[in-house]
Design a protein around this motif. Structure first.
Motif, PDB file in Angstrom:
ATOM      1  N   UNK A 110       0.848  -1.195   0.000  1.00 31.97           N
ATOM      2  CA  UNK A 110       0.000   0.000   0.000  1.00 31.97           C
ATOM      3  C   UNK A 110       0.881   1.241   0.000  1.00 31.97           C
ATOM      4  N   UNK A 111       0.258   2.380  -0.262  1.00 31.14           N
ATOM      5  CA  UNK A 111       0.978   3.644  -0.213  1.00 31.14           C
ATOM      6  C   UNK A 111       0.575   4.404   1.044  1.00 31.14           C
ATOM      7  N   UNK A 112       1.562   4.721   1.871  1.00 31.06           N
ATOM      8  CA  UNK A 112       1.367   5.545   3.052  1.00 31.06           C
ATOM      9  C   UNK A 112       1.858   6.948   2.719  1.00 31.06           C
ATOM     10  N   UNK A 113       2.448   7.647   3.696  1.00 30.02           N
ATOM     11  CA  UNK A 113       2.940   8.999   3.447  1.00 30.02           C
ATOM     12  C   UNK A 113       3.894   9.414   4.551  1.00 30.02           C
ATOM     13  N   UNK A 114       4.928  10.143   4.174  1.00 27.77           N
ATOM     14  CA  UNK A 114       5.826  10.755   5.157  1.00 27.77           C
ATOM     15  C   UNK A 114       5.050  11.633   6.134  1.00 27.77           C
ATOM     16  N   UNK A 115       3.973  12.254   5.649  1.00 24.32           N
ATOM     17  CA  UNK A 115       3.218  13.203   6.479  1.00 24.32           C
ATOM     18  C   UNK A 115       2.652  12.564   7.735  1.00 24.32           C
ATOM     19  N   UNK A 116       2.561  11.226   7.772  1.00 23.20           N
ATOM     20  CA  UNK A 116       2.019  10.560   8.949  1.00 23.20           C
ATOM     21  C   UNK A 116       2.875  10.785  10.186  1.00 23.20           C
ATOM     22  N   UNK A 117       4.156  11.149  10.011  1.00 24.81           N
ATOM     23  CA  UNK A 117       5.005  11.407  11.176  1.00 24.81           C
ATOM     24  C   UNK A 117       5.031  12.887  11.542  1.00 24.81           C
ATOM     25  N   UNK A 118       4.398  13.725  10.733  1.00 29.89           N
ATOM     26  CA  UNK A 118       4.466  15.172  10.943  1.00 29.89           C
ATOM     27  C   UNK A 118       3.284  15.686  11.749  1.00 29.89           C
ATOM     28  N   UNK A 119       2.082  15.251  11.396  1.00 29.76           N
ATOM     29  CA  UNK A 119       0.883  15.755  12.081  1.00 29.76           C
ATOM     30  C   UNK A 119      -0.239  14.746  11.956  1.00 29.76           C
ATOM     31  N   UNK A 120      -1.021  14.621  13.012  1.00 25.44           N
ATOM     32  CA  UNK A 120      -2.168  13.723  12.971  1.00 25.44           C
ATOM     33  C   UNK A 120      -3.183  14.138  14.020  1.00 25.44           C
ATOM     34  N   UNK A 121      -4.426  13.770  13.787  1.00 23.95           N
ATOM     35  CA  UNK A 121      -5.510  14.015  14.730  1.00 23.95           C
ATOM     36  C   UNK A 121      -5.824  12.691  15.427  1.00 23.95           C
ATOM     37  N   UNK A 122      -5.595  12.635  16.727  1.00 22.33           N
ATOM     38  CA  UNK A 122      -5.769  11.375  17.462  1.00 22.33           C
ATOM     39  C   UNK A 122      -7.186  10.836  17.347  1.00 22.33           C
ATOM     40  N   UNK A 123      -8.157  11.734  17.287  1.00 18.16           N
ATOM     41  CA  UNK A 123      -9.539  11.289  17.180  1.00 18.16           C
ATOM     42  C   UNK A 123      -9.795  10.545  15.883  1.00 18.16           C
ATOM     43  N   UNK A 124      -9.246  11.038  14.798  1.00 20.38           N
ATOM     44  CA  UNK A 124      -9.416  10.374  13.511  1.00 20.38           C
ATOM     45  C   UNK A 124      -8.681   9.040  13.500  1.00 20.38           C
ATOM     46  N   UNK A 125      -7.448   9.023  14.003  1.00 25.15           N
ATOM     47  CA  UNK A 125      -6.655   7.791  14.025  1.00 25.15           C
ATOM     48  C   UNK A 125      -7.353   6.719  14.856  1.00 25.15           C
ATOM     49  N   UNK A 126      -7.776   7.084  16.057  1.00 21.41           N
ATOM     50  CA  UNK A 126      -8.424   6.113  16.945  1.00 21.41           C
ATOM     51  C   UNK A 126      -9.725   5.594  16.343  1.00 21.41           C
ATOM     52  N   UNK A 127     -10.480   6.490  15.715  1.00 18.67           N
ATOM     53  CA  UNK A 127     -11.757   6.075  15.118  1.00 18.67           C
ATOM     54  C   UNK A 127     -11.519   5.127  13.948  1.00 18.67           C
ATOM     55  N   UNK A 128     -10.496   5.391  13.150  1.00 19.29           N
ATOM     56  CA  UNK A 128     -10.176   4.479  12.052  1.00 19.29           C
ATOM     57  C   UNK A 128      -9.820   3.095  12.586  1.00 19.29           C
ATOM     58  N   UNK A 129      -8.960   3.057  13.596  1.00 19.03           N
ATOM     59  CA  UNK A 129      -8.507   1.777  14.114  1.00 19.03           C
ATOM     60  C   UNK A 129      -9.589   1.021  14.874  1.00 19.03           C
ATOM     61  N   UNK A 130     -10.674   1.707  15.207  1.00 17.75           N
ATOM     62  CA  UNK A 130     -11.828   1.012  15.775  1.00 17.75           C
ATOM     63  C   UNK A 130     -12.591   0.267  14.691  1.00 17.75           C
ATOM     64  N   UNK A 131     -12.227   0.529  13.406  1.00 17.80           N
ATOM     65  CA  UNK A 131     -12.850  -0.077  12.229  1.00 17.80           C
ATOM     66  C   UNK A 131     -14.319   0.293  12.102  1.00 17.80           C
ATOM     67  N   UNK A 132     -14.678   1.456  12.664  1.00 17.79           N
ATOM     68  CA  UNK A 132     -16.038   1.983  12.563  1.00 17.79           C
ATOM     69  C   UNK A 132     -15.995   3.145  11.579  1.00 17.79           C
ATOM     70  N   UNK A 133     -16.392   2.893  10.342  1.00 19.85           N
ATOM     71  CA  UNK A 133     -16.231   3.896   9.289  1.00 19.85           C
ATOM     72  C   UNK A 133     -17.039   5.162   9.554  1.00 19.85           C
ATOM     73  N   UNK A 134     -18.252   5.014  10.033  1.00 21.39           N
ATOM     74  CA  UNK A 134     -19.078   6.204  10.260  1.00 21.39           C
ATOM     75  C   UNK A 134     -18.544   7.038  11.423  1.00 21.39           C
ATOM     76  N   UNK A 135     -18.049   6.387  12.432  1.00 26.01           N
ATOM     77  CA  UNK A 135     -17.429   7.124  13.538  1.00 26.01           C
ATOM     78  C   UNK A 135     -16.177   7.865  13.053  1.00 26.01           C
ATOM     79  N   UNK A 136     -15.394   7.211  12.203  1.00 17.14           N
ATOM     80  CA  UNK A 136     -14.192   7.844  11.679  1.00 17.14           C
ATOM     81  C   UNK A 136     -14.538   9.016  10.774  1.00 17.14           C
TER      82      UNK A 136
END
Length: 256
Positions: A110-136
């Motif tokens: 897959x293609x990721x991005x260098x930007x993942x180490x620069x800035x992120x929103x914890x709420x979005x990351x956590x919601x994605x990893x919950x595998x709940x698309x609507x919550x994310x």
């Protein structure tokens, strides 16, 4: 020698197009997937589009492929970026997984991005990893509402990195003999990058300061395509679960 069959998403432009061309020139059969100018036309931001990807690829290949290269992505300050970059990518990898099992040397990248180490929103990351698309998706809209829309893209890539590293070493992937990796490009010279910020000198200087690339800024698209092709190729027999930074030295500069 058998001709390998590769499925490349996001193949109509940028890194996806360069990767598809690289593989085709090497003699592979390439199934190009995108919302336009592709063999498989589908929208991976929707469940129906993800199902359509699998059904169309299955029909075109009689149910057997050798590698998946999941490139498709968006960098919009909206929930569509979450739906494509994270959920669409995982649906691509998992949806095409059964077709990989028929290959003697299956691979996925897959293609990721260098930007993942620069800035992120914890709420979005956590919601994605919950595998709940609507919550994310809701978390992404909330981030945009707070003026943090630019953090949505790197958040989806950080979540993808974490999902991939966990999945890659499981019985379903490593245990089935399928290396699963990601390439995290820095800023490369694509049409999208040029139109977004490279052609504006002030924005270009700002981005190069945030993500310094000592080797070159911007970097060459062909270098990313070649790395993706190697990770998805039969030569890669022992690399899995890795996020490989192809960024001209930016990650080493930012995290020495």
């Amino acid at each position: 020698m058998d001709i390998r069959t590769y499925v490349v998403t996001g193949a109509a432009s940028g890194i996806g197009a360069a990767t598809a061309e690289h593989l085709a020139k090497a003699g592979a059969r390439v199934i190009r997937c995108d919302v336009r100018d592709a063999d498989v036309l589908t929208d991976l931001t929707t469940p129906a589009g993800r199902e359509s990807l699998v059904s169309q690829v299955t029909a075109l290949t009689s149910g057997k492929i050798d590698a998946v290269v999941a490139v498709a992505g968006l960098a919009l300050p909206s929930d569509l970026t979450v739906r494509l970059n994270f959920f669409g990518t995982i649906a691509t990898l998992e949806g095409l997984y059964p077709l990989l099992l028929g290959s003697g040397r299956p691979r996925a990248v897959a293609v990721s991005s260098l930007s993942a180490i620069v800035a992120a929103d914890d709420g979005v990351v956590d919601a994605c990893l919950s595998m709940d698309e609507e919550r994310a998706a809701t978390a992404a809209r909330m981030a945009a509402g707070r003026g943090h829309g630019r953090a949505i893209y790197p958040s989806t890539k950080l979540a993808l990195d974490r999902w991939l590293r966990r999945a890659a070493v499981t019985p379903g992937w490593a245990g089935a003999g399928i290396p699963l990796n990601a390439v995290a490009p820095g800023i490369v010279d694509t049409e999208t990058a040029r139109n977004t910020f490279l052609n504006d000198e002030n924005t270009r200087r700002l981005v190069s300061a945030i993500m310094p690339q000592p080797l070159a800024f911007p970097g060459p698209v062909d270098a990313i395509a070649a790395l993706l092709a190697w990770l998805a190729g039969p030569e890669n027999t022992f690399t899995t679960g890795q996020i490989i930074y192809a960024d001209g030295g930016a990650e080493a500069t930012l995290r020495p």
